[in-house]
Design an enzyme around this catalytic site. Structure first.
Site: not given
Ligand code: AMP
Ligand code: MG
Length: 495
Positions: A96, A126, A191, A255
């Site tokens: 999410g 965070d 997505r 995702d």
């Molecule tokens: P990503 O690899 O950046 O696409 O992120 C994978 C998942 O981790 C997604 O659900 C993002 O929303 C969550 N996510 C990544 N960084 C953070 C963050 N700093 N705080 C909260 N959720 C995060």
């Molecule tokens: Mg992502």
């Protein structure tokens, strides 16, 4: 006053928010509130996108308040979407929008803040984003748009005035970094994972609702089968476009694959300087190199198969044929694009493979190499050593010569009109890509309080097919130091 329309209208909201993080069974989204940035400072603003969206200059101040979480009067309730995903080939369950919030839409464009705080999907993190990764996302989204590659866009980049703790390389060396919010814009941020989460949890009614919503809003008049066929087509096109410009996404989890065939979620991405099909910038993927340049097309296919599985749980029609059409669709786009890059009408797979081998073995700078072919067509001398990272031996030069002759013979055989071919090559081969080291230098300068290089970079990305005062300084090989410096050749997901 800023008036936005609500998104996800008619879809299921998760109402029992009882603290975070949490599972939100059955929901398509949850209502959220952005955190107020304590001391917002606008760093970047995309004038082109703002005017395309109908945002008036006189409203800019109000928008900046809105996009830094400081204006909660005029927006419909912001939402965070629920989705799941396969990460590095394994089902990861609910993910999410952990730090993204969609405020609503304006003229059919969804407005999403990235880095504005916690949501029910933040899991252990965070909900914030650091300047380093937000600037990279801002620059690359806008650069991709001007390169002509399907992408989500970026409207603004705001420094929040709050420091955020990050362990950049997961090595126990956490440090405070500047926080920022990047505002992303797209018709939709849906997505593959949005559909997968329902199928995985047997939420079939909810899955049907989401599919109906998707078709009504983004694939009007289509059946599920037709919609899936279109997603397959767009994804195939996107992969060939990434290969055209030398882009490596870095985290092609399901995702992070857009239902609309857009490049989405700029994290540890990178650009090929030295042509190496097996390169990935993502340190998390160094061992397996699952998301390496040349493998992106296979992964896209694999991801589409996962999406198909999810859709198939509610779709009575068999979707095999649509999925199976991916390789042909990809090769159709790929061969056309690769032919255009070298000014041919068509080119065989073997011809492309040979060209890739040559670039790899001689360590060509990909961007400079294709542009140099245009210089050859102009009948001018090329300083070949200046575009290869390897010291060229006589054998190398002979090999290059043989290939160039073969290429020129092929142009004659295909009765290529040199003027037309040159024009096509000019549109297919950028002179400027926002190489990782360039963005890193901008970050270094910002650290010193100097915005000059950022302003120059903002200009350079506007005309990536033109040698001008902003692109010319970067029309050269990447410097030696950039091959080992973190942030240039190595990046992590920690952002
Ligand atoms: P990503 O690899 O950046 O696409 O992120 C994978 C998942 O981790 C997604 O659900 C993002 O929303 C969550 N996510 C990544 N960084 C953070 C963050 N700093 N705080 C909260 N959720 C995060
Ligand atoms: Mg992502």
């Amino acid at each position: 006053m800023i008036k936005l329309e609500e998104i996800y209208q008619g879809l299921r909201e998760f109402k029992q928010l009882t603290g975070r993080p949490q599972q939100t069974p059955g929901a398509h989204f949850s209502k959220v509130r952005p955190e107020k940035a304590p001391n917002p400072k606008l760093l970047c603003w995309s004038n082109g996108l703002a005017s395309a969206m109908g945002i008036k200059d006189s409203d800019k101040e109000l928008w900046i308040k809105l996009l830094s979480g400081n204006q909660d009067n005029y927006i419909p309730t912001p939402i965070a979407a629920r989705y799941g995903g396969h990460q590095f080939g394994h089902w990861a369950g609910q993910l999410g929008d952990g730090r993204a919030m969609s405020l609503g839409q304006l003229n059919g464009m969804e407005i999403q803040l990235k880095g504005a705080g916690l949501t029910p999907y933040s899991r252990g993190a965070d909900g914030k984003a650091v300047l380093r990764s937000s600037l990279r996302e801002y620059i690359c989204s806008e650069a991709m748009f001007h390169l002509g590659v399907p992408t989500t866009r970026a409207l603004s980049l705001v420094e929040t005035g709050e420091d955020v703790l990050r362990d950049m390389f997961y090595d126990g060396n956490a440090a405070y970094e500047k926080g920022a919010i990047c505002t992303r814009i797209a018709p939709s941020f849906l997505r593959f994972g949005n559909y997968q989460i329902h199928a995985a949890n047997h939420e079939l009614e909810e899955l049907k609702e989401l599919i109906d919503y998707t078709i009504e809003n983004y694939f009007p008049g289509m059946s599920i089968k037709e919609m899936f066929g279109e997603v397959v087509r767009r994804t195939a096109c996107l992969m060939s476009e990434w290969m055209r410009v030398g882009f490596v996404h870095g985290v092609m989890n399901t995702d992070n694959l857009s239902m609309l065939g857009l490049t989405i979620d700029y994290g540890p991405y990178g650009w090929l300087d030295r042509f190496d099909p097996n390169w990935t910038p993502n340190t998390t993927d160094f061992r397996e190199k699952r998301y390496r340049f040349i493998n992106q097309v296979n992964i896209a296919y694999w991801n589409l198969a996962q999406l198909k599985e999810a859709l198939q749980t509610v779709c009575l029609d068999n979707l095999d044929a649509q999925l199976d059409s991916f390789p042909d669709k990809f090769h159709h786009f790929y061969q056309d694009i690769q032919a255009k890059k070298v000014g041919l009408k068509t080119c065989e797979r073997q011809f492309i493979d040979e060209l890739f081998d040559l670039q790899y073995d001689l360590q060509a700078d990909m961007t400079l190499f294709y542009r140099s072919l245009m210089v050859v067509m102009e009948g001018k001398e090329v300083d070949w050593q200046s575009i290869f990272y390897k010291d060229l031996t006589n054998d190398d030069r002979n090999r290059l010569d043989i290939w160039l002759k073969k290429w020129q013979r092929e142009q004659k055989l295909q009765r290529v009109d040199p003027m037309i071919a040159y024009g096509v090559m000019n549109e297919s081969n950028p002179v400027f890509i926002p190489r990782n080291y360039i963005v890193q230098l901008v970050l270094d300068d910002l650290e010193k309080g100097d915005e000059t290089s950022l302003r120059n970079l903002e200009q350079a990305i506007l005309n990536p097919y033109e040698l001008n005062e902003f692109t010319r300084p970067f029309y050269k090989k990447a410097p030696e130091w950039s091959t080992s410096r973190p942030g240039c050749s190595t990046l992590s997901c920690s952002s």
